[in-house]
Scaffold this motif. Structure first.
Motif, PDB file in Angstrom:
ATOM      1  N   TYR A  78       0.853  -1.189   0.000  1.00  0.00           N
ATOM      2  CA  TYR A  78       0.000   0.000   0.000  1.00  0.00           C
ATOM      3  C   TYR A  78       0.888   1.237   0.000  1.00  0.00           C
ATOM      4  N   ILE A  79       0.615   2.172  -0.907  1.00  0.00           N
ATOM      5  CA  ILE A  79       1.422   3.378  -1.051  1.00  0.00           C
ATOM      6  C   ILE A  79       0.504   4.594  -1.084  1.00  0.00           C
ATOM      7  N   GLU A  80       0.877   5.636  -0.358  1.00  0.00           N
ATOM      8  CA  GLU A  80       0.193   6.932  -0.425  1.00  0.00           C
ATOM      9  C   GLU A  80       1.231   8.012  -0.688  1.00  0.00           C
ATOM     10  N   GLN A  81       0.903   8.938  -1.588  1.00  0.00           N
ATOM     11  CA  GLN A  81       1.764  10.090  -1.820  1.00  0.00           C
ATOM     12  C   GLN A  81       0.914  11.342  -1.870  1.00  0.00           C
ATOM     13  N   GLU A  82       1.457  12.416  -1.280  1.00  0.00           N
ATOM     14  CA  GLU A  82       0.788  13.715  -1.301  1.00  0.00           C
ATOM     15  C   GLU A  82       1.738  14.752  -1.875  1.00  0.00           C
ATOM     16  N   TYR A  83       1.170  15.665  -2.667  1.00  0.00           N
ATOM     17  CA  TYR A  83       1.968  16.686  -3.326  1.00  0.00           C
ATOM     18  C   TYR A  83       1.414  18.066  -3.002  1.00  0.00           C
ATOM     19  N   ASP A  84       2.291  19.045  -2.982  1.00  0.00           N
ATOM     20  CA  ASP A  84       1.887  20.437  -2.810  1.00  0.00           C
ATOM     21  C   ASP A  84       1.952  21.102  -4.180  1.00  0.00           C
ATOM     22  N   VAL A  85       0.806  21.479  -4.704  1.00  0.00           N
ATOM     23  CA  VAL A  85       0.734  22.135  -6.006  1.00  0.00           C
ATOM     24  C   VAL A  85       0.833  23.635  -5.772  1.00  0.00           C
ATOM     25  N   LEU A  86       2.009  24.210  -6.070  1.00  0.00           N
ATOM     26  CA  LEU A  86       2.265  25.614  -5.742  1.00  0.00           C
ATOM     27  C   LEU A  86       1.711  26.563  -6.790  1.00  0.00           C
ATOM     28  N   ASN A  87       1.777  26.172  -8.061  1.00  0.00           N
ATOM     29  CA  ASN A  87       1.217  26.996  -9.133  1.00  0.00           C
ATOM     30  C   ASN A  87       0.956  26.106 -10.339  1.00  0.00           C
ATOM     31  N   ASP A  88       0.664  26.715 -11.483  1.00  0.00           N
ATOM     32  CA  ASP A  88       0.283  25.935 -12.659  1.00  0.00           C
ATOM     33  C   ASP A  88       1.388  24.998 -13.139  1.00  0.00           C
ATOM     34  N   SER A  89       2.636  25.279 -12.783  1.00  0.00           N
ATOM     35  CA  SER A  89       3.727  24.482 -13.342  1.00  0.00           C
ATOM     36  C   SER A  89       4.609  23.827 -12.287  1.00  0.00           C
ATOM     37  N   LEU A  90       4.248  23.942 -11.023  1.00  0.00           N
ATOM     38  CA  LEU A  90       5.135  23.408  -9.992  1.00  0.00           C
ATOM     39  C   LEU A  90       4.374  22.575  -8.976  1.00  0.00           C
ATOM     40  N   PHE A  91       4.757  21.314  -8.862  1.00  0.00           N
ATOM     41  CA  PHE A  91       4.258  20.479  -7.777  1.00  0.00           C
ATOM     42  C   PHE A  91       5.467  19.844  -7.095  1.00  0.00           C
ATOM     43  N   LEU A  92       5.362  19.626  -5.789  1.00  0.00           N
ATOM     44  CA  LEU A  92       6.456  19.042  -5.008  1.00  0.00           C
ATOM     45  C   LEU A  92       5.880  18.007  -4.055  1.00  0.00           C
ATOM     46  N   ILE A  93       6.538  16.862  -3.966  1.00  0.00           N
ATOM     47  CA  ILE A  93       6.070  15.836  -3.049  1.00  0.00           C
ATOM     48  C   ILE A  93       6.317  16.289  -1.613  1.00  0.00           C
ATOM     49  N   THR A  94       5.321  16.078  -0.756  1.00  0.00           N
ATOM     50  CA  THR A  94       5.443  16.471   0.648  1.00  0.00           C
ATOM     51  C   THR A  94       5.372  15.274   1.595  1.00  0.00           C
ATOM     52  N   ARG A  95       4.732  14.189   1.170  1.00  0.00           N
ATOM     53  CA  ARG A  95       4.591  13.025   2.041  1.00  0.00           C
ATOM     54  C   ARG A  95       4.533  11.758   1.186  1.00  0.00           C
ATOM     55  N   ASP A  96       5.240  10.728   1.646  1.00  0.00           N
ATOM     56  CA  ASP A  96       5.279   9.446   0.948  1.00  0.00           C
ATOM     57  C   ASP A  96       5.163   8.348   1.999  1.00  0.00           C
ATOM     58  N   TYR A  97       4.126   7.516   1.873  1.00  0.00           N
ATOM     59  CA  TYR A  97       3.898   6.425   2.837  1.00  0.00           C
ATOM     60  C   TYR A  97       3.870   5.105   2.070  1.00  0.00           C
ATOM     61  N   PHE A  98       4.648   4.140   2.557  1.00  0.00           N
ATOM     62  CA  PHE A  98       4.768   2.841   1.893  1.00  0.00           C
ATOM     63  C   PHE A  98       4.606   1.771   2.962  1.00  0.00           C
ATOM     64  N   MET A  99       3.642   0.864   2.776  1.00  0.00           N
ATOM     65  CA  MET A  99       3.438  -0.226   3.713  1.00  0.00           C
ATOM     66  C   MET A  99       3.359  -1.550   2.959  1.00  0.00           C
ATOM     67  N   SER A 100       4.046  -2.555   3.455  1.00  0.00           N
ATOM     68  CA  SER A 100       3.960  -3.896   2.885  1.00  0.00           C
ATOM     69  C   SER A 100       3.693  -4.889   3.997  1.00  0.00           C
ATOM     70  N   ASP A 101       2.952  -5.922   3.670  1.00  0.00           N
ATOM     71  CA  ASP A 101       2.602  -6.977   4.625  1.00  0.00           C
ATOM     72  C   ASP A 101       3.315  -8.251   4.190  1.00  0.00           C
ATOM     73  N   PHE A 102       4.426  -8.584   4.861  1.00  0.00           N
ATOM     74  CA  PHE A 102       5.178  -9.793   4.546  1.00  0.00           C
ATOM     75  C   PHE A 102       4.513 -10.985   5.231  1.00  0.00           C
ATOM     76  N   ALA A 103       4.305 -12.056   4.485  1.00  0.00           N
ATOM     77  CA  ALA A 103       3.667 -13.255   5.039  1.00  0.00           C
ATOM     78  C   ALA A 103       4.079 -14.460   4.217  1.00  0.00           C
ATOM     79  N   LEU A 104       3.938 -15.641   4.802  1.00  0.00           N
ATOM     80  CA  LEU A 104       4.282 -16.872   4.096  1.00  0.00           C
ATOM     81  C   LEU A 104       3.297 -17.170   2.979  1.00  0.00           C
TER      82      LEU A 104
END
Length: 841
Positions: free
Chosen positions: A336-362
């Motif tokens: 499971y992955i979540e990403q959030e971006y800050d859109v500052l204007n018409d031509s600029l976006f920057l990532i502000t948060r990145d969440y990555f979760m994995s469930d390891f199992a047999l």
């Protein structure tokens, strides 16, 4: 516990072995609203990829392949809504704040079916407003993000956590945790899956990232790193970080766990996913479109979820990605992955948060216990167009600073981009207590033995434990014991050795080696050793002066024929190496060896020598000096002592070149010669079509030398795959003094089998390969031969091809190789069956 077990574990990458360790070593925060259950259709079948959300919010999720979902929020909600194309939207009133076993049924909506053309669950590619928006995203991609600036820099905070999940009464009362029951007081609940979990590892890091788009360089300066339970083990920290590579959702494919997933935002997504425009809303003051996506086919490396697109700039504002359960990935039940971006204007976006979760199992069963791996990354303080000197981006060979790992609490409280909550602080308390527990230490030691192959006793390690037993036609049953000094992972010097005994030849063998890192900055290292042993020469083309190494081909427990062509070798080496640049090593070494047949009644290394009794010499004595260069761009290592641990094994190219000069007369050495050798190996990720590994080798020997010093094309008479060897070729079948080889091996990672019903449920993987060699042998070297072996060089090109099936029971692969030439030779094998064990995602 024989040689091939050692080989099998060696095939596992460092990050995969890290997961094995975590499995072995592997109250509640109550949210305001928790909802979970299964969404069915009118026929009682689960509805996959249905949209589940809280009305009037941007909080939602997608049901999995079986229709199951879980949704959690810190806010209070009285209702949820479930919608899916072709069905009436269902609004369900929640009876309480926690509703985890809901069974909800969607009704077919006749009007919706009349309005939208649906074919086996697929949405139309024509007149689809979601795809129109997606095409705008592609058009504006290069205008967004960091790529529009010459230089950039930003602060980065990363939090990594591993947790045992699906905690129940059976686990709490199991013998495994007897004496450690206090840890369950620290259990928590996942806001993605709703399962109870127990943290067992946490790591935080602070850094500043610098980049220069003009020279295509990036550098990350770590300012602080902190973890609980393993504060001095930088290898574990590196393993965990390597599991979660940074991803760019705009790329066609997102690579992690050695796999390439099709990105729903990339241009390849249109043929892989269904897209539905669900809503338009204001997100953080920006008007945005909400698009739901889910895969068109099962069994492929795909996601399901939704994303928000800023209406003015067509930049991604938010996105979540959840891997489908049918994706062909081992040991991982959920991604499971979540990403959030800050859109500052018409031509600029920057990532502000990145969440990555994995469930390891047999396995991927709903009730199976496993382990969460979670990474949260926050980005802040972006700055642009501040140039740095080009030398700034050069990576130091030794970039370890102990102060980084010993920052006090005041420093962390002041510099964290996100404060720890009360429960996260308690994790540190629990893990600091756990590491003093004797039961936990025993479990951790078991994992260490599996990963390293050594059993630790104070400052000395016994092992490798997987090499205790062996067998071959010369030695019969072989017992081996060894060890090494080990004060810490960052020792500046190390001594290693072993002793072995064969019960058929009644001979004792040994090997001893030492090395000393004299300068950390340049990694100036002196090494040397001596070995007397029985070995299968001709198992590889590239020369090796590894005093303690032993080829898998030397064991007869896994051979398809006799392995009587063994040699008795006495090798002494002395070398000096250094790294002028990170991952670029030069080595100047000398060696002296004597080589003779280990089984003279069956196998001979004799050569003509007028000065020898009878004109024939049975033993080769040779002194030489060599200069080698090894370049491994992209290799990641941990520790800074004389030994380093490779983190991303098998994921980087290797370039090797060497020049060797033999000296006749020195220490009674027999021959003058010059030898040059080269090989290049490169793994290539071919998008969603798997991984191709290409390997080229070439070499030439100038001068007259006997069989023991020639380039024997490596055959393989074992039942196991050996890198660089030819599976249908016998040992010593081809002998050269000039050669070129090509090896191409491709793993489709289940891409083809995923299209076949029933077969795709087995998660098997398709393997194909082609191997070829061209070589020559001079008349002078043929004339020197007195071994009785007829020299034959593959001047007409010897080749073979193979097909195989991998991921059998998740740990085994089976290959069938077919001979493509020289079938007329006596004892020629037209077909060979080989296999190998190993852990892979």
């Amino acid at each position: 516990m024989i040689d091939f077990f050692k080989y099998a574990f060696a095939k596992a990458s460092s990050s995969q072995l890290m997961v094995i360790i975590m499995f072995l070593v592997s109250t509640t925060i109550t949210a305001q609203t928790k909802v979970g259950g299964v969404v069915y259709d009118e026929f009682g079948d689960g509805v996959p990829f249905a949209n589940v959300f809280f009305p009037g919010s941007s909080e939602g999720t997608i049901t999995n392949d079986n229709g199951r979902f879980y949704l959690q929020s810190d806010n209070n909600y009285d209702t949820i809504q479930i919608s899916f194309i072709g069905y009436e939207t269902l609004t369900y009133t929640l009876e309480s704040r926690v509703n985890l076993e809901l069974n909800l049924t969607l009704k077919t909506e006749a009007a919706a079916l009349d309005a939208v053309v649906i074919y086996t669950g697929k949405t139309s590619k024509k007149n689809n407003p979601a795809l129109d928006i997606l095409r705008k995203v592609w058009e504006n991609r290069r205008k967004n993000g960091l790529s529009q600036f010459k230089q950039y820099q930003y602060d980065k905070y990363e939090k990594l956590e591993f947790d045992m999940n699906t905690i129940d009464s059976q686990m709490v009362n199991s013998k495994l945790f007897r004496g450690m029951e206090f840890i369950f007081d620290y259990a928590d609940t996942s806001n993605v899956t709703g399962k109870t979990y127990l943290p067992i590892f946490i790591n935080e890091s602070l850094s500043t990232v610098y980049g220069d788009n003009e020279i295509n360089k990036e550098k990350e300066n770590i300012k602080a790193n902190k973890n609980s339970g393993f504060s001095n083990n930088q290898t574990i920290i590196a393993f965990v970080k390597d599991l979660y590579a940074d991803i760019d959702v705009y790329e066609r494919y997102l690579k992690f766990f050695d796999k390439s997933f099709t990105s729903p935002v990339g241009k390849s997504g249109i043929d892989t996913y269904n897209y539905i425009l669900r809503d338009t809303a204001i997100i953080d003051g920006v008007e945005a479109y909400n698009i739901i996506y889910y895969p068109r086919r099962k069994g492929e490396l795909t996601f399901k979820g939704d994303f928000w697109v800023a209406a003015d700039s067509y930049a991604i504002k938010e996105i979540n990605l959840q891997a489908t359960k049918s994706a062909n990935v081992n040991w991982v039940k959920e991604i499971y992955i979540e990403q959030e971006y800050d859109v500052l204007n018409d031509s600029l976006f920057l990532i502000t948060r990145d969440y990555f979760m994995s469930d390891f199992a047999l396995n991927k069963k709903e009730e199976s216990k496993g382990m969460y791996g979670k990474r949260t990354t926050l980005y802040n303080n972006y700055q642009f167009d501040i140039p740095k000197d080009k030398d700034f981006y050069k990576r130091r060979v030794n970039d370890y600073d102990p102060e980084i790992y010993n920052r006090d609490e005041a420093y962390w409280d002041e510099n964290r981009l996100e404060k720890l909550n009360k429960d996260e602080k308690q994790i540190y308390t629990m893990l600091d207590t756990l590491k003093t527990n004797k039961k936990f230490k025993r479990l951790y030691n078991i994992g260490t033995i599996l990963a390293s192959g050594y059993y630790e006793i104070d400052n000395f390690d016994i092992g490798p434990v997987f090499s205790v037993f062996g067998f071959n036609d010369v030695e019969g049953l072989r017992l081996r014991g060894g060890g090494r000094t080990y004060f810490s992972a960052n020792d500046m010097w190390r001594l290693e050795g072993y002793g072995a005994y064969g019960f058929r030849d009644n001979q004792f063998k040994y090997g001893i080696a030492g090395k000393w890192l004299m300068d950390k900055k340049s990694r100036l290292t002196i090494s040397g050793g001596n070995r007397r042993d029985i070995e299968q020469l001709g198992a590889s083309l590239t020369n090796t002066n590894d005093v303690l190494g032993r080829s898998l081909a030397s064991s007869a427990l896994i051979t398809s024929g006799n392995n009587s062509s063994l040699s008795s070798i006495n090798l002494s080496t002395l070398a000096l190496s250094f790294e002028p640049k990170y991952n670029l090593e030069f080595r100047l070494g000398t060696s002296y060896r004597t080589i003779k047949s280990g089984n003279p009644d069956v196998f001979s290394l004799d050569y003509f020598d007028a000065d020898a009794p009878g004109g024939i010499e049975t033993e080769t004595r040779q002194a030489d000096a060599s200069l080698t260069m090894t370049y491994t761009p992209g290799r990641k290592t941990s520790n800074y002592g004389v030994d380093r641990t490779i983190i991303n094994s098998g994921e980087y190219p290797i370039l090797f070149a060497s020049y060797t000069r033999g000296f006749e007369g020195l220490l009674e050495s027999d021959f003058n010669f010059d030898k040059v050798q080269f090989y290049y190996s490169h793994p290539l990720q071919i998008g969603a079509f798997g991984r191709l590994t290409a390997r080229v080798e070439a070499g030439k020997t100038f001068g007259e030398v006997p069989l023991a010093l020639l380039n024997v094309v490596p055959g393989n008479q074992t039942y196991f795959n050996i890198t660089g060897a030819f599976n249908t070729m016998n040992f010593y079948e081809f002998v050269t003094d000039e050669y070129v080889t090509l090896h191409l091996n491709h793993n489709f990672n289940g891409r083809l089998f995923s299209r076949v019903p029933y077969l795709r449920d087995l998660n098997l993987r398709e393997l194909v390969g082609v191997r070829a060699v061209y070589g020559k042998i001079s008349d002078e070297n043929v004339a020197l031969n007195a071994s009785g072996l007829t020299y034959l060089a593959p001047e007409d090109i010897y080749w073979e091809y193979s097909a195989g099936i991998g991921n059998i029971f998740k740990v085994f692969r089976l290959d069938v190789s077919f001979r493509g030439g020289y079938n007329y030779l006596p004892d020629a094998r037209s077909m060979a069956i080989t296999g190998s064990f190993g852990f892979s995602f």
